[in-house]
Design an enzyme around this catalytic site. Structure first.
Site, mmCIF file in Angstrom:
data_model
loop_
_atom_site.group_PDB
_atom_site.id
_atom_site.type_symbol
_atom_site.label_atom_id
_atom_site.label_comp_id
_atom_site.label_asym_id
_atom_site.label_seq_id
_atom_site.Cartn_x
_atom_site.Cartn_y
_atom_site.Cartn_z
ATOM 1 N N GLY A 229 0.823 -1.213 0.000
ATOM 2 C CA GLY A 229 0.000 0.000 0.000
ATOM 3 C C GLY A 229 0.853 1.257 0.000
ATOM 4 O O GLY A 229 0.581 2.198 0.725
ATOM 5 N N TYR B 51 -12.686 -4.082 11.355
ATOM 6 C CA TYR B 51 -11.372 -3.416 11.337
ATOM 7 C C TYR B 51 -10.653 -3.607 12.686
ATOM 8 O O TYR B 51 -9.460 -3.909 12.735
ATOM 9 C CB TYR B 51 -11.614 -1.941 11.030
ATOM 10 C CG TYR B 51 -10.404 -1.088 10.804
ATOM 11 C CD1 TYR B 51 -9.685 -1.169 9.610
ATOM 12 C CD2 TYR B 51 -9.990 -0.166 11.763
ATOM 13 C CE1 TYR B 51 -8.587 -0.346 9.389
ATOM 14 C CE2 TYR B 51 -8.899 0.660 11.552
ATOM 15 C CZ TYR B 51 -8.198 0.571 10.364
ATOM 16 O OH TYR B 51 -7.117 1.387 10.159
ATOM 17 N N SER C 25 1.276 3.339 -2.505
ATOM 18 C CA SER C 25 0.895 4.331 -3.525
ATOM 19 C C SER C 25 0.353 5.632 -2.946
ATOM 20 O O SER C 25 0.394 6.667 -3.608
ATOM 21 C CB SER C 25 -0.132 3.727 -4.493
ATOM 22 O OG SER C 25 -1.176 3.092 -3.786
ATOM 23 N N VAL D 230 -2.899 -7.689 -1.780
ATOM 24 C CA VAL D 230 -2.322 -8.437 -0.646
ATOM 25 C C VAL D 230 -3.287 -9.479 -0.074
ATOM 26 O O VAL D 230 -2.862 -10.431 0.583
ATOM 27 C CB VAL D 230 -1.855 -7.492 0.500
ATOM 28 C CG1 VAL D 230 -0.720 -6.585 0.058
ATOM 29 C CG2 VAL D 230 -3.010 -6.697 1.082
ATOM 30 N N ALA E 254 -9.416 -7.162 12.865
ATOM 31 C CA ALA E 254 -8.265 -7.403 11.975
ATOM 32 C C ALA E 254 -6.996 -6.803 12.571
ATOM 33 O O ALA E 254 -5.945 -7.452 12.612
ATOM 34 C CB ALA E 254 -8.541 -6.798 10.599
ATOM 35 N N LYS E 255 -7.099 -5.572 13.064
ATOM 36 C CA LYS E 255 -5.898 -4.914 13.596
ATOM 37 C C LYS E 255 -5.450 -5.558 14.910
ATOM 38 O O LYS E 255 -4.248 -5.699 15.153
ATOM 39 C CB LYS E 255 -6.161 -3.416 13.781
ATOM 40 C CG LYS E 255 -6.417 -2.654 12.470
ATOM 41 C CD LYS E 255 -5.251 -2.731 11.512
ATOM 42 C CE LYS E 255 -5.358 -1.707 10.377
ATOM 43 N NZ LYS E 255 -4.274 -1.858 9.386
ATOM 44 N N ILE F 220 -5.122 10.028 11.157
ATOM 45 C CA ILE F 220 -4.055 10.580 10.312
ATOM 46 C C ILE F 220 -4.690 11.110 9.025
ATOM 47 O O ILE F 220 -5.566 10.458 8.450
ATOM 48 C CB ILE F 220 -3.004 9.485 9.969
ATOM 49 C CG1 ILE F 220 -2.476 8.791 11.244
ATOM 50 C CG2 ILE F 220 -1.856 10.080 9.144
ATOM 51 C CD1 ILE F 220 -1.734 9.659 12.231
HETATM 52 P P1 NDP Z 1 -5.174 5.081 2.233
HETATM 53 O O1 NDP Z 1 -6.582 4.698 1.997
HETATM 54 O O2 NDP Z 1 -4.762 6.497 2.059
HETATM 55 O O3 NDP Z 1 -4.216 4.185 1.309
HETATM 56 C C1 NDP Z 1 -4.394 2.801 1.302
HETATM 57 C C2 NDP Z 1 -3.231 2.158 0.588
HETATM 58 O O4 NDP Z 1 -3.373 0.738 0.695
HETATM 59 C C3 NDP Z 1 -3.201 2.476 -0.885
HETATM 60 O O5 NDP Z 1 -1.851 2.524 -1.281
HETATM 61 C C4 NDP Z 1 -3.915 1.282 -1.517
HETATM 62 O O6 NDP Z 1 -3.534 1.019 -2.867
HETATM 63 C C5 NDP Z 1 -3.407 0.177 -0.611
HETATM 64 N N1 NDP Z 1 -4.275 -1.001 -0.607
HETATM 65 C C6 NDP Z 1 -5.556 -1.102 -0.185
HETATM 66 N N2 NDP Z 1 -5.995 -2.362 -0.327
HETATM 67 C C7 NDP Z 1 -4.961 -3.071 -0.863
HETATM 68 C C8 NDP Z 1 -4.796 -4.414 -1.263
HETATM 69 N N3 NDP Z 1 -5.771 -5.313 -1.136
HETATM 70 N N4 NDP Z 1 -3.610 -4.783 -1.785
HETATM 71 C C9 NDP Z 1 -2.598 -3.896 -1.928
HETATM 72 N N5 NDP Z 1 -2.702 -2.608 -1.560
HETATM 73 C C10 NDP Z 1 -3.868 -2.208 -1.042
HETATM 74 O O7 NDP Z 1 -4.846 4.547 3.692
HETATM 75 P P2 NDP Z 1 -3.909 5.158 4.839
HETATM 76 O O8 NDP Z 1 -2.637 5.619 4.276
HETATM 77 O O9 NDP Z 1 -4.714 6.080 5.662
HETATM 78 O O10 NDP Z 1 -3.673 3.834 5.717
HETATM 79 C C11 NDP Z 1 -2.496 3.072 5.670
HETATM 80 C C12 NDP Z 1 -2.534 2.074 6.815
HETATM 81 O O11 NDP Z 1 -2.633 2.779 8.041
HETATM 82 C C13 NDP Z 1 -3.721 1.117 6.774
HETATM 83 O O12 NDP Z 1 -3.327 -0.159 7.204
HETATM 84 C C14 NDP Z 1 -4.684 1.725 7.761
HETATM 85 O O13 NDP Z 1 -5.552 0.759 8.293
HETATM 86 C C15 NDP Z 1 -3.736 2.278 8.783
HETATM 87 N N6 NDP Z 1 -4.289 3.340 9.609
HETATM 88 C C16 NDP Z 1 -4.674 4.545 9.058
HETATM 89 C C17 NDP Z 1 -5.211 5.523 9.866
HETATM 90 C C18 NDP Z 1 -5.626 6.862 9.346
HETATM 91 O O14 NDP Z 1 -6.173 7.648 10.134
HETATM 92 N N7 NDP Z 1 -5.408 7.190 8.089
HETATM 93 C C19 NDP Z 1 -5.387 5.305 11.311
HETATM 94 C C20 NDP Z 1 -4.943 4.027 11.768
HETATM 95 C C21 NDP Z 1 -4.419 3.103 10.946
HETATM 96 P P3 NDP Z 1 -4.278 1.765 -4.132
HETATM 97 O O15 NDP Z 1 -3.745 3.160 -4.130
HETATM 98 O O16 NDP Z 1 -3.862 0.975 -5.318
HETATM 99 O O17 NDP Z 1 -5.736 1.718 -3.844
#
Ligand code: NDP
Length: 242
Positions: free
Chosen positions: A8, A153, A10, A60, A156-157, A186
């Protein structure tokens, strides 16, 4: 050639982590699911730091894709050593339990927890052979505290937190550390629809965090110097929950 694999990578937190890994001198494998353009943008930002970036498209949560794409990449590049793995890819699909669809349960568990399992299993063998590695799992405050409307969620976490602690004990003697970072709110696409003005009143630091602030802690755990920290969960949540 030493690589960090960021699932993830990107967008959002993953992108900031990719850049942090480049700062540490790692070449970066930028995984994404569908957003090719943003993945390429991350690669450009990484390459600006003078290291190599390779975009790798696979879901993934899909065992076969992980095996063919990531497994295939590892097989055809025996000189590329994945020394750091950051399991960051994640999604949320919120609903109260009574309204939750089976598909919402399954997709969130499969992406977050299943993704951790498939990717880590694929990468850890070479770390064991090299007797060195850093595995960092991005979890969430939801997995520590439990958040209503997020039983999928939170489960999972919390599952990844349990797996982090178990795996750390399994492979510590091989010089591999396994830790988790638990962000609060975030600023990324994932939190875009939330009412920040209202929610920030609950946060002692009175704001949402930045992806770079999560990446900073990931960089700390990924460094060589963090060799004696394992099985830990570090929160990055502005004091929202401790
Ligand atoms: P975003 O939604 O901004 O980005 C998600 C990323 O995960 C993208 O790069 C997306 O790829 C990729 N992704 C999603 N599903 C898949 C998959 N099945 N296979 C491969 N790549 C995948 O999320 P965040 O940056 O906010 O979150 C990143 C991590 O941090 C996550 O695990 C989230 O649960 C965790 N988190 C985030 C919080 C927040 O407040 N933002 C708080 C707590 C935890 P693509 O661009 O191709 O869609």
């Amino acid at each position: 050639m030493k690589f960090a694999l960021v699932t993830g990578g990107s967008r959002g937190i993953g992108r900031a982590i990719c850049i942090k890994m480049a700062d540490l001198g790692y070449n970066v494998l930028v995984n994404y699911k569908s957003n090719e353009e943003e993945s390429k943008n991350t690669c450009l930002l990484v390459e600006k730091k003078g290291v190599k970036a390779i975009s790798l498209k696979f879901d993934v949560s899909d065992k076969n894709q992980v095996q063919t794409v990531l497994g295939g990449f590892i097989e055809t590049h025996p000189d590329y050593e994945i020394e750091v793995l950051i399991n960051n890819a994640g999604i949320r699909e919120d609903a109260l339990l009574i309204w939750m669809k089976d598909e919402q349960w399954e997709s969130v568990i499969n992406t977050n927890l299943g993704g951790f399992y498939y990717v880590t299993k694929m990468v850890v063998t070479n770390m064991l052979l090299k007797k060195y590695g850093r595995i960092i799992n991005i979890v969430s405050l939801s997995g520590l505290k439990g958040v209503p409307g997020q039983i999928n969620y939170s489960a999972a976490k919390a599952g990844i937190i349990g797996a982090t602690k178990a795996l750390a004990q399994e492979i510590g003697r091989k010089g591999i550390t396994v830790n988790a970072v638990a962000p609060g709110f975030i600023k990324t696409d994932m939190t875009e629809g939330l009412n920040e003005k209202e929610l920030q009143l609950m946060i002692p630091l009175r704001r949402f965090g930045l992806p770079e602030e999560v990446a900073h802690v990931v960089g700390f755990l990924a460094s060589k110097e963090s060799a004696y920290i394992t099985a830990e969960v570090i929160s990055v949540n502005g004091g929202l929950y401790s």
